[in-house]
Enzyme design. Structure first.
Site, PDB file in Angstrom:
ATOM      1  N   HIS A 125       1.079  -1.583   0.226  1.00 13.29           N
ATOM      2  CA  HIS A 125      -0.254  -0.085   0.094  1.00 13.29           C
ATOM      3  C   HIS A 125       0.944   0.986   0.343  1.00 13.29           C
ATOM      4  O   HIS A 125       0.525   1.755   0.953  1.00 13.29           O
ATOM      5  CB  HIS A 125      -1.048  -0.193   1.681  1.00 13.29           C
ATOM      6  CG  HIS A 125      -1.779  -0.786   0.923  1.00 13.29           C
ATOM      7  ND1 HIS A 125      -2.321  -1.371   2.047  1.00 13.29           N
ATOM      8  CD2 HIS A 125      -2.702  -1.435   0.004  1.00 13.29           C
ATOM      9  CE1 HIS A 125      -3.384  -2.736   1.691  1.00 13.29           C
ATOM     10  NE2 HIS A 125      -3.969  -2.586   0.826  1.00 13.29           N
ATOM     11  N   CYS A 133       5.478   8.555  -9.136  1.00 14.07           N
ATOM     12  CA  CYS A 133       5.165   9.041 -10.354  1.00 14.07           C
ATOM     13  C   CYS A 133       3.653   7.821 -11.021  1.00 14.07           C
ATOM     14  O   CYS A 133       3.938   6.910 -11.011  1.00 14.07           O
ATOM     15  CB  CYS A 133       6.119   9.149 -11.310  1.00 14.07           C
ATOM     16  SG  CYS A 133       5.135  10.065 -13.018  1.00 14.07           S
ATOM     17  N   CYS A 160       7.220  14.514 -12.054  1.00 13.00           N
ATOM     18  CA  CYS A 160       8.135  13.272 -12.361  1.00 13.00           C
ATOM     19  C   CYS A 160       9.440  14.044 -12.662  1.00 13.00           C
ATOM     20  O   CYS A 160       9.656  13.770 -13.594  1.00 13.00           O
ATOM     21  CB  CYS A 160       7.325  12.437 -12.727  1.00 13.00           C
ATOM     22  SG  CYS A 160       8.539  10.647 -13.081  1.00 13.00           S
ATOM     23  N   CYS A 163       9.467  11.454 -16.039  1.00  9.28           N
ATOM     24  CA  CYS A 163       8.781  11.635 -17.057  1.00  9.28           C
ATOM     25  C   CYS A 163       8.266  12.406 -16.884  1.00  9.28           C
ATOM     26  O   CYS A 163       7.121  12.816 -18.618  1.00  9.28           O
ATOM     27  CB  CYS A 163       8.204   9.806 -17.133  1.00  9.28           C
ATOM     28  SG  CYS A 163       6.467   9.978 -16.670  1.00  9.28           S
ATOM     29  N   GLY A 200      -0.776 -10.094  11.812  1.00 11.04           N
ATOM     30  CA  GLY A 200      -1.481  -8.367  12.260  1.00 11.04           C
ATOM     31  C   GLY A 200      -2.197  -7.648  11.307  1.00 11.04           C
ATOM     32  O   GLY A 200      -2.141  -6.980  11.033  1.00 11.04           O
ATOM     33  N   GLU A 243      -7.113 -11.885  17.656  1.00 14.33           N
ATOM     34  CA  GLU A 243      -7.982 -12.021  17.651  1.00 14.33           C
ATOM     35  C   GLU A 243      -7.948 -12.570  15.723  1.00 14.33           C
ATOM     36  O   GLU A 243      -6.968 -12.292  15.244  1.00 14.33           O
ATOM     37  CB  GLU A 243      -8.869 -11.154  16.948  1.00 14.33           C
ATOM     38  CG  GLU A 243      -8.794 -10.067  16.378  1.00 14.33           C
ATOM     39  CD  GLU A 243      -9.880  -8.430  16.731  1.00 14.33           C
ATOM     40  OE1 GLU A 243     -10.727  -8.774  17.268  1.00 14.33           O
ATOM     41  OE2 GLU A 243      -9.240  -7.859  15.375  1.00 14.33           O
TER      42      GLU A 243
HETATM   43  P1  NAD Z   1      -6.541  -3.921  10.355  1.00  8.51           P
HETATM   44  O1  NAD Z   1      -6.603  -2.522  11.128  1.00  8.51           O
HETATM   45  O2  NAD Z   1      -7.534  -3.658   9.781  1.00  8.51           O
HETATM   46  O3  NAD Z   1      -6.101  -5.282  11.010  1.00  8.51           O
HETATM   47  C1  NAD Z   1      -5.052  -5.517  12.480  1.00  8.51           C
HETATM   48  C2  NAD Z   1      -5.422  -6.086  12.762  1.00  8.51           C
HETATM   49  O4  NAD Z   1      -4.377  -6.493  14.004  1.00  8.51           O
HETATM   50  C3  NAD Z   1      -6.432  -6.695  13.849  1.00  8.51           C
HETATM   51  O5  NAD Z   1      -7.454  -7.694  13.554  1.00  8.51           O
HETATM   52  C4  NAD Z   1      -6.030  -6.217  15.380  1.00  8.51           C
HETATM   53  O6  NAD Z   1      -6.914  -6.772  16.319  1.00  8.51           O
HETATM   54  C5  NAD Z   1      -5.013  -6.641  14.971  1.00  8.51           C
HETATM   55  N1  NAD Z   1      -3.728  -6.623  16.029  1.00  8.51           N
HETATM   56  C6  NAD Z   1      -3.521  -5.473  16.217  1.00  8.51           C
HETATM   57  N2  NAD Z   1      -1.968  -5.327  17.097  1.00  8.51           N
HETATM   58  C7  NAD Z   1      -2.396  -6.488  16.860  1.00  8.51           C
HETATM   59  C8  NAD Z   1      -0.389  -6.909  17.612  1.00  8.51           C
HETATM   60  N3  NAD Z   1       0.383  -6.120  18.498  1.00  8.51           N
HETATM   61  N4  NAD Z   1      -0.491  -8.009  17.280  1.00  8.51           N
HETATM   62  C9  NAD Z   1      -1.198  -9.143  16.949  1.00  8.51           C
HETATM   63  N5  NAD Z   1      -2.212  -8.690  16.138  1.00  8.51           N
HETATM   64  C10 NAD Z   1      -2.497  -7.272  16.347  1.00  8.51           C
HETATM   65  O7  NAD Z   1      -5.300  -3.609   9.821  1.00  8.51           O
HETATM   66  P2  NAD Z   1      -4.969  -4.515   8.549  1.00  8.51           P
HETATM   67  O8  NAD Z   1      -5.517  -5.259   7.967  1.00  8.51           O
HETATM   68  O9  NAD Z   1      -3.487  -3.987   8.401  1.00  8.51           O
HETATM   69  O10 NAD Z   1      -5.478  -3.265   7.360  1.00  8.51           O
HETATM   70  C11 NAD Z   1      -5.679  -1.778   7.865  1.00  8.51           C
HETATM   71  C12 NAD Z   1      -5.055  -0.900   6.191  1.00  8.51           C
HETATM   72  O11 NAD Z   1      -4.818  -0.188   6.776  1.00  8.51           O
HETATM   73  C13 NAD Z   1      -4.046  -1.821   5.820  1.00  8.51           C
HETATM   74  O12 NAD Z   1      -4.111  -1.550   4.435  1.00  8.51           O
HETATM   75  C14 NAD Z   1      -3.100  -0.256   5.564  1.00  8.51           C
HETATM   76  O13 NAD Z   1      -2.740   0.199   4.810  1.00  8.51           O
HETATM   77  C15 NAD Z   1      -3.523   0.911   6.733  1.00  8.51           C
HETATM   78  N6  NAD Z   1      -3.082   0.953   7.999  1.00  8.51           N
HETATM   79  C16 NAD Z   1      -1.872   0.890   7.846  1.00  8.51           C
HETATM   80  C17 NAD Z   1      -1.241   1.084   9.365  1.00  8.51           C
HETATM   81  C18 NAD Z   1       0.878   1.244   9.352  1.00  8.51           C
HETATM   82  O14 NAD Z   1       1.373   1.490   8.888  1.00  8.51           O
HETATM   83  N7  NAD Z   1       1.493   1.126  10.554  1.00  8.51           N
HETATM   84  C19 NAD Z   1      -1.859   1.275  10.731  1.00  8.51           C
HETATM   85  C20 NAD Z   1      -3.414   2.305   9.864  1.00  8.51           C
HETATM   86  C21 NAD Z   1      -3.428   1.263   8.823  1.00  8.51           C
END
Ligand code: NAD
Length: 276
Positions: A125, A133, A160, A163, A200, A243
């Site tokens: 992501h 770009c 960019c 390009c 996670g 979870e």
């Molecule tokens: P999500 O928030 O949908 O799910 C996170 C999962 O991780 C949940 O099931 C939660 O219970 C679990 N979790 C939380 N803390 C944990 C830990 N310490 N150990 C184990 N499990 C844990 O996140 P996702 O599935 O990555 O999707 C969310 C989108 O949001 C992604 O596309 C991402 O790009 C973006 N995002 C990125 C960041 C980041 O860069 N750190 C933060 C938030 C969201």
């Protein structure tokens, strides 16, 4: 729990091509909230989720206004430069150094895998510290453009250097397609691995959530023929999450280690060292 940690370590030691898939849960112990966990950004501010769906449309409609807004507003994640990798990130980097993990495909934009020392990271992501770009997919480090200066001189959006195409932040927003190079490389990894360690992620964001399904679809006996080999393939899919997720409920993963990535991954690495 101990049994599952030992099982994961054994599976990793026996694997030939292990990869990790990670999500926001990987970085909550670094102080970055996830989206859908109990303390998640969307859980606490549903309005922010609705707004996030409009971001990419705004860029497409008017890149200049998009950039002006982006440079004046606060980041949803706060200052990502101030957070540090946690023991979970270091554990994955160590597994790569040991030659076991071949790559990390992450949904996170926080650059923490790279900062922990992982070398082969596919930022599915995008990366908050990069620009991209939209025409030729060339990535630039943030520092390569003086965005404030461009704004002051009325020269946004950035263009960019290769390009002349419009440059956007590298973060892939809702409704924005995954850049083709990353999408293709990630699919190749999912089709090549014999072990997928998923850490996670709620596994509800697509197309990322297709990667475990692609790996799982390779398990079983492939019929001989145009694409089939006739050989039995097995892919181990291990989930490490706070979870259960749809991957757990639908039997896509072989087993779930329920716990925190920052606590469990270092224990897995210790066990891998004992077992190898
Ligand atoms: P999500 O928030 O949908 O799910 C996170 C999962 O991780 C949940 O099931 C939660 O219970 C679990 N979790 C939380 N803390 C944990 C830990 N310490 N150990 C184990 N499990 C844990 O996140 P996702 O599935 O990555 O999707 C969310 C989108 O949001 C992604 O596309 C991402 O790009 C973006 N995002 C990125 C960041 C980041 O860069 N750190 C933060 C938030 C969201």
């Amino acid at each position: 729990m101990e049994k599952l940690i030992n099982r994961a370590a054994k599976d990793l030691v026996e694997s030939k091509y292990a990869i990790a898939l990670t999500g926001a849960g990987m970085s909550t112990e670094s102080g970055i909230p996830d989206f859908r966990g109990p303390k998640g950004i969307w859980t606490k501010q549903p309005e922010a989720e609705r707004k996030a769906y409009q971001t990419y449309g705004k860029f497409q409609a008017n890149p200049k206004e998009y950039w002006e807004e982006r440079l004046s507003g606060p980041s949803l994640f706060g200052d990502l430069g101030k957070v540090a990798p946690n023991p979970g990130h270091y554990a994955l980097a160590e597994l790569e150094k040991m030659g076991i993990l071949k790559c990390v495909i992450t949904q996170n934009i926080d650059n923490l895998h790279e900062r922990a020392g992982s070398k082969r990271v596919l930022d599915y992501h995008g990366n908050a510290f990069k620009l991209r770009c939209v025409s030729c997919n060339t990535r630039y480090d943030l520092e390569e453009y003086d965005l404030q200066k461009l704004r002051d001189e009325g020269r946004l959006p950035p263009l960019c250097k290769k390009c002349g195409g419009t440059v956007k932040d590298d973060i892939v927003h809702f409704t924005e397609p995954i850049p083709l190079d990353i999408a293709e490389e990630s699919e190749k990894e999912a089709l090549e691995c014999d072990l997928m360690l998923i850490c996670g992620t709620s596994a509800v964001v697509y197309p990322f959530a297709n990667l475990p399904l692609m790996a799982r679809s390779r398990s079983g006996t492939l019929p001989s023929g145009l694409y089939g080999t006739g050989y039995r393939t097995t892919v181990k899919i291990i989930e490490l999450n706070a979870e259960p997720t749809p991957l757990t409920h639908e039997g896509v993963s072989d087993y779930l280690i329920q716990g925190k990535t920052g606590e469990i991954l270092p224990q897995i690495v210790d066990e891998v060292k004992r077992a190898s």
